[in-house]
Design a protein around this motif. Structure first.
Motif, PDB file in Angstrom:
ATOM      1  N   THR A   1      32.009   7.861 -17.655  1.00 25.60           N
ATOM      2  CA  THR A   1      31.506   8.675 -16.546  1.00 25.60           C
ATOM      3  C   THR A   1      30.748   7.773 -15.579  1.00 25.60           C
ATOM      4  O   THR A   1      30.193   6.745 -15.956  1.00 25.60           O
ATOM      5  CB  THR A   1      30.595   9.794 -17.052  1.00 25.60           C
ATOM      6  OG1 THR A   1      29.523   9.219 -17.820  1.00 25.60           O
ATOM      7  CG2 THR A   1      31.373  10.776 -17.919  1.00 25.60           C
ATOM      8  N   LEU A   2      30.724   8.177 -14.319  1.00 23.48           N
ATOM      9  CA  LEU A   2      30.318   7.272 -13.247  1.00 23.48           C
ATOM     10  C   LEU A   2      28.873   7.504 -12.786  1.00 23.48           C
ATOM     11  O   LEU A   2      28.509   8.612 -12.369  1.00 23.48           O
ATOM     12  CB  LEU A   2      31.259   7.448 -12.054  1.00 23.48           C
ATOM     13  CG  LEU A   2      31.043   6.530 -10.856  1.00 23.48           C
ATOM     14  CD1 LEU A   2      31.235   5.067 -11.238  1.00 23.48           C
ATOM     15  CD2 LEU A   2      32.000   6.918  -9.719  1.00 23.48           C
ATOM     16  N   THR A   3      28.084   6.445 -12.837  1.00 28.27           N
ATOM     17  CA  THR A   3      26.772   6.457 -12.184  1.00 28.27           C
ATOM     18  C   THR A   3      27.009   6.425 -10.678  1.00 28.27           C
ATOM     19  O   THR A   3      27.823   5.652 -10.174  1.00 28.27           O
ATOM     20  CB  THR A   3      25.943   5.233 -12.608  1.00 28.27           C
ATOM     21  OG1 THR A   3      25.640   5.344 -14.005  1.00 28.27           O
ATOM     22  CG2 THR A   3      24.645   5.151 -11.817  1.00 28.27           C
ATOM     23  N   THR A   4      26.281   7.256  -9.951  1.00 36.12           N
ATOM     24  CA  THR A   4      26.592   7.419  -8.529  1.00 36.12           C
ATOM     25  C   THR A   4      25.386   7.943  -7.764  1.00 36.12           C
ATOM     26  O   THR A   4      24.413   8.427  -8.360  1.00 36.12           O
ATOM     27  CB  THR A   4      27.776   8.391  -8.365  1.00 36.12           C
ATOM     28  OG1 THR A   4      28.159   8.490  -6.985  1.00 36.12           O
ATOM     29  CG2 THR A   4      27.420   9.783  -8.862  1.00 36.12           C
ATOM     30  N   VAL A   5      25.466   7.851  -6.446  1.00 30.76           N
ATOM     31  CA  VAL A   5      24.469   8.459  -5.565  1.00 30.76           C
ATOM     32  C   VAL A   5      24.973   9.833  -5.149  1.00 30.76           C
ATOM     33  O   VAL A   5      26.090   9.961  -4.630  1.00 30.76           O
ATOM     34  CB  VAL A   5      24.228   7.600  -4.313  1.00 30.76           C
ATOM     35  CG1 VAL A   5      23.300   8.334  -3.340  1.00 30.76           C
ATOM     36  CG2 VAL A   5      23.639   6.247  -4.699  1.00 30.76           C
ATOM     37  N   SER A   6      24.190  10.853  -5.397  1.00 30.14           N
ATOM     38  CA  SER A   6      24.541  12.196  -4.950  1.00 30.14           C
ATOM     39  C   SER A   6      23.922  12.457  -3.579  1.00 30.14           C
ATOM     40  O   SER A   6      22.697  12.440  -3.447  1.00 30.14           O
ATOM     41  CB  SER A   6      24.039  13.245  -5.948  1.00 30.14           C
ATOM     42  OG  SER A   6      24.227  14.548  -5.414  1.00 30.14           O
ATOM     43  N   PRO A   7      24.748  12.694  -2.557  1.00 30.42           N
ATOM     44  CA  PRO A   7      24.203  12.967  -1.230  1.00 30.42           C
ATOM     45  C   PRO A   7      23.799  14.423  -1.028  1.00 30.42           C
ATOM     46  O   PRO A   7      23.338  14.789   0.055  1.00 30.42           O
ATOM     47  CB  PRO A   7      25.373  12.596  -0.308  1.00 30.42           C
ATOM     48  CG  PRO A   7      26.582  12.923  -1.117  1.00 30.42           C
ATOM     49  CD  PRO A   7      26.217  12.640  -2.561  1.00 30.42           C
ATOM     50  N   GLY A   8      23.984  15.264  -2.038  1.00 33.53           N
ATOM     51  CA  GLY A   8      23.600  16.664  -1.896  1.00 33.53           C
ATOM     52  C   GLY A   8      24.527  17.432  -0.978  1.00 33.53           C
ATOM     53  O   GLY A   8      24.105  17.956   0.051  1.00 33.53           O
ATOM     54  N   VAL A   9      25.817  17.494  -1.355  1.00 29.17           N
ATOM     55  CA  VAL A   9      26.819  18.143  -0.503  1.00 29.17           C
ATOM     56  C   VAL A   9      26.457  19.594  -0.211  1.00 29.17           C
ATOM     57  O   VAL A   9      26.577  20.055   0.936  1.00 29.17           O
ATOM     58  CB  VAL A   9      28.208  18.046  -1.172  1.00 29.17           C
ATOM     59  CG1 VAL A   9      29.208  18.972  -0.486  1.00 29.17           C
ATOM     60  CG2 VAL A   9      28.724  16.617  -1.119  1.00 29.17           C
ATOM     61  N   ASP A  10      26.010  20.330  -1.223  1.00 34.79           N
ATOM     62  CA  ASP A  10      25.658  21.738  -0.997  1.00 34.79           C
ATOM     63  C   ASP A  10      24.511  21.870  -0.006  1.00 34.79           C
ATOM     64  O   ASP A  10      24.509  22.767   0.850  1.00 34.79           O
ATOM     65  CB  ASP A  10      25.283  22.409  -2.315  1.00 34.79           C
ATOM     66  CG  ASP A  10      26.495  22.636  -3.211  1.00 34.79           C
ATOM     67  OD1 ASP A  10      27.625  22.624  -2.702  1.00 34.79           O
ATOM     68  OD2 ASP A  10      26.304  22.810  -4.430  1.00 34.79           O
ATOM     69  N   ARG A  11      23.524  20.969  -0.100  1.00 30.10           N
ATOM     70  CA  ARG A  11      22.397  21.031   0.832  1.00 30.10           C
ATOM     71  C   ARG A  11      22.841  20.669   2.251  1.00 30.10           C
ATOM     72  O   ARG A  11      22.375  21.263   3.228  1.00 30.10           O
ATOM     73  CB  ARG A  11      21.272  20.095   0.372  1.00 30.10           C
ATOM     74  CG  ARG A  11      20.602  20.539  -0.918  1.00 30.10           C
ATOM     75  CD  ARG A  11      19.334  19.752  -1.199  1.00 30.10           C
ATOM     76  NE  ARG A  11      19.599  18.322  -1.378  1.00 30.10           N
ATOM     77  CZ  ARG A  11      20.002  17.776  -2.525  1.00 30.10           C
ATOM     78  NH1 ARG A  11      20.203  18.540  -3.584  1.00 30.10           N
ATOM     79  NH2 ARG A  11      20.190  16.481  -2.613  1.00 30.10           N
ATOM     80  N   ILE A  12      23.718  19.687   2.370  1.00 27.88           N
ATOM     81  CA  ILE A  12      24.250  19.337   3.691  1.00 27.88           C
ATOM     82  C   ILE A  12      24.969  20.533   4.299  1.00 27.88           C
ATOM     83  O   ILE A  12      24.776  20.863   5.478  1.00 27.88           O
ATOM     84  CB  ILE A  12      25.203  18.130   3.573  1.00 27.88           C
ATOM     85  CG1 ILE A  12      24.421  16.864   3.221  1.00 27.88           C
ATOM     86  CG2 ILE A  12      25.985  17.924   4.872  1.00 27.88           C
ATOM     87  CD1 ILE A  12      25.292  15.661   2.912  1.00 27.88           C
TER      88      ILE A  12
END
Length: 348
Positions: free
Chosen positions: A287-298
């Protein structure tokens, strides 16, 4: 012809105005009259013409969403979140793909006046500045992404540089010494790539690391195949990296495929971090470590800004007077197996 207000009025023995009052929920209608009208509506199968009602009020109930690439999981998930946020306001969303091409983006902005669109949510790649000023008789627009800051419309984005720096700092904190970057681009419109590269370089400098230009891999697109090819080039170096920060999750997934094919363990030999937190990264191996940009909040923020513009224009006719607003949405680092390993990531 479907039944109309006149048909309901005749069946119920009341005026058309009374039927309209019942349909629109006015309280000052006698209970027995309301019951007769509702019974007539049910018998005839009458359905209010919502579109006509909205047009009479100056609204179509339709907004447009323009994104560069719908096959990209990030933009597909963003589109889904915007549709969900719009549904809460009973809006319909028309979705268009621009391919990030200047002519398509320019044509989209210019032709809005020919459609019954209340507003536009737009993620441009090619256009900037006044080129994005819509000639649409005041149709409000909300911009997404990194291409335009302090432009002609409300804008929602994350701090890409800070988010990238946090991802690379995570790799530094794990003791990784040769940290590569996958995703650099030289095109004038490659603002996202430049911001994430700046964050990568800033984090290395803050950790007292000298950046090796050979560890910065350029790509044409942000797709899986580009990540796989870039990782192969990095592994062919005399001193390959022990960690990789990829500028999006698709690049990272492609990079992991190459690492596994070459016999490298992830994260044992090479740790990998992506960016975007697409659903695929939750089910990749590892599984991938990643930056979440908060798509739902955007998505929610973009729809809220558009709604505020529409409400203000209906109330005060000040849509074009209010200054454009810049809204930054918080990001977060999601740590998974590709940097910590399976057992450690579960404890984290």
């Amino acid at each position: 012809m479907p039944p109309g207000l006149k048909d309901v009025a005749q069946r119920a023995g009341v005026s058309i105005k009374t039927v309209s009052n019942v349909v629109n929920g006015y309280v000052h209608v006698a209970p027995n009259t309301r019951a007769r009208v509702q019974e007539a509506i049910a018998e005839l199968g009458y359905r209010p013409n919502v579109a006509a009602r909205q047009l009479r009020g100056g609204r179509s109930g339709v907004i447009a969403l323009a994104l560069p690439e719908l096959r990209s999981p990030y933009f597909a998930e963003l589109a889904g979140s915007i549709v969900q946020a719009a549904e809460l306001r009973n809006w319909t969303v028309l979705v268009d793909q621009t391919d990030g091409a200047a002519e398509r983006e320019r044509g989209l902005v210019a032709r809005l006046r020919r459609h019954l669109i209340d507003g536009l949510i737009f993620s441009p790649l090619a256009l900037a500045g006044q080129e994005l000023t819509p000639d649409t008789s005041g149709v409000p627009m909300v911009l997404l992404g990194e291409r335009v800051w302090h432009g002609p419309a409300d804008h929602v984005a994350i701090d890409n540089t800070a988010a990238a720096a946090e991802a690379v700092q995570h790799l530094c904190d794990l003791g990784r010494r040769r940290i590569a970057a996958v995703g650099a681009q030289d095109a004038p419109t490659a603002v996202t790539a430049r911001q994430r590269l700046a964050g990568y370089q800033a984090a290395l400098a803050a950790a007292g690391r000298d950046g090796d230009p050979a560890l910065v891999a350029h790509v044409k697109e942000f797709h899986r195949a580009d990540g796989a090819a870039a990782m192969a080039r990095l592994l062919d170096l005399g001193d390959p990296p022990d960690a990789v920060f990829c500028f999006n999750d698709l690049l990272a997934i492609g990079a992991i495929r190459t690492l596994l094919d070459r016999g490298y363990a992830v994260p044992g030999d090479v740790a990998v971090v992506g960016f975007d937190d697409i659903e695929e990264g939750q089910f990749s191996t590892p599984t991938l470590t990643t930056v979440s940009p908060g798509v739902d909040r955007i998505a929610r923020t973009a729809v809220e800004l558009l709604a505020e513009r529409l409400d203000a224009s209906a109330r005060d006719n000040v849509r074009m007077v209010l200054p454009p607003r810049e809204v930054r949405v918080d990001h977060r680092l999601v740590v998974r197996e590709s940097t910590l390993g399976r057992l450690a990531s579960r404890r984290a």
